[in-house]
Motif scaffolding. Structure first.
Motif, PDB file in Angstrom:
ATOM      1  N   ARG A 196      93.970  83.839  58.768  1.00 49.82           N
ATOM      2  CA  ARG A 196      93.973  84.665  58.982  1.00 49.82           C
ATOM      3  C   ARG A 196      95.244  85.356  57.696  1.00 49.82           C
ATOM      4  NH1 ARG A 196      93.717  90.284  58.386  1.00 49.82           N
ATOM      5  NH2 ARG A 196      94.220  91.768  59.451  1.00 49.82           N
ATOM      6  N   ARG A 197      96.841  84.839  57.712  1.00 52.39           N
ATOM      7  CA  ARG A 197      97.128  85.560  57.155  1.00 52.39           C
ATOM      8  C   ARG A 197      98.333  84.654  56.822  1.00 52.39           C
ATOM      9  NH1 ARG A 197     102.333  88.819  57.678  1.00 52.39           N
ATOM     10  NH2 ARG A 197     102.300  88.468  59.672  1.00 52.39           N
ATOM     11  N   TYR A 224      89.433  86.039  54.119  1.00 46.72           N
ATOM     12  CA  TYR A 224      88.763  86.797  55.102  1.00 46.72           C
ATOM     13  C   TYR A 224      87.035  85.538  54.885  1.00 46.72           C
ATOM     14  CZ  TYR A 224      91.631  90.430  53.638  1.00 46.72           C
ATOM     15  OH  TYR A 224      93.030  91.702  53.772  1.00 46.72           O
TER      16      TYR A 224
END
Length: 196
Positions: free
Chosen positions: A114-115, A133
């Motif tokens: 995700r990050r 994403y």
């Protein structure tokens, strides 16, 4: 004698101007050029695959030649966390004026798939936020958000004049990375049919 009195102010004024100039270049808070750039990539590969490639820096030289990985040091107790030393080759328009940037990225703030948050030091100082994403078609979107400044005081001052050239160089390096990652995934990732 009166002539000496009239020119006595010139020396302190000159020294003050030189001091102000040196202070502005070497530590002037308001004269620091900050770059806040965002780049989006679209990769036709599943999120899990793209994440794995992005968190395997030992393979990065194969798909992103401008971001040469010099050294990788895993961070203890942080899965996928590491310190990576890079040598960043700029676009030709900038490379003739500026040697490759040396930057160190410490990625310790991670939300898997995700990050990735990387603190950058060296010739660039700041933060790189990488957001991933999953797309509805099964591919992956990546958003890179660079918030950095140039550490070298001379390059910092030049950034006020040559900002468009620096932006072009950044865009060139990032486009090369996107094209390389697309190619790498197409060549090295088994194609899985998407459900109809």
């Amino acid at each position: 004698m009166s002539r000496d009195k009239k020119t006595n102010w010139l020396r302190p004024l000159t020294l003050a101007a030189l001091g102000f100039g040196a202070g502005a270049i070497f530590g002037g808070g308001k004269l620091v050029r900050v770059y806040d750039w965002q780049t989006e990539w679209t990769i036709d590969a599943p999120l899990s695959t793209v994440y794995k490639v992005l968190t395997t820096p030992e393979e990065q030289d194969k798909w992103w030649p401008s971001m040469r990985v010099y050294r990788v040091t895993p961070l203890a107790d942080i899965p996928d966390g590491r310190t990576i030393e890079y040598r960043v080759q700029q676009a030709q328009s900038v490379a003739r004026f500026v040697p490759p940037f040396k930057i160190t990225g410490v990625t310790a703030d991670i939300e898997k798939e995700r990050r990735l948050r990387t603190v950058v030091s060296g010739d660039l100082v700041g933060v790189l936020e990488t957001l991933l994403y999953s797309r509805p078609d099964g591919g992956t979107s990546i958003v890179y958000h660079w918030y950095v400044r140039v550490h070298n005081p001379v390059l910092n001052v030049l950034g006020f004049v040559f900002a468009p050239m620096f932006r072009t160089s950044h865009d060139h390096v990032m486009k090369e990375g996107e094209a390389g990652l697309k190619r790498y995934c197409a060549e090295n990732v088994p194609v899985q049919p998407f459900p109809s």
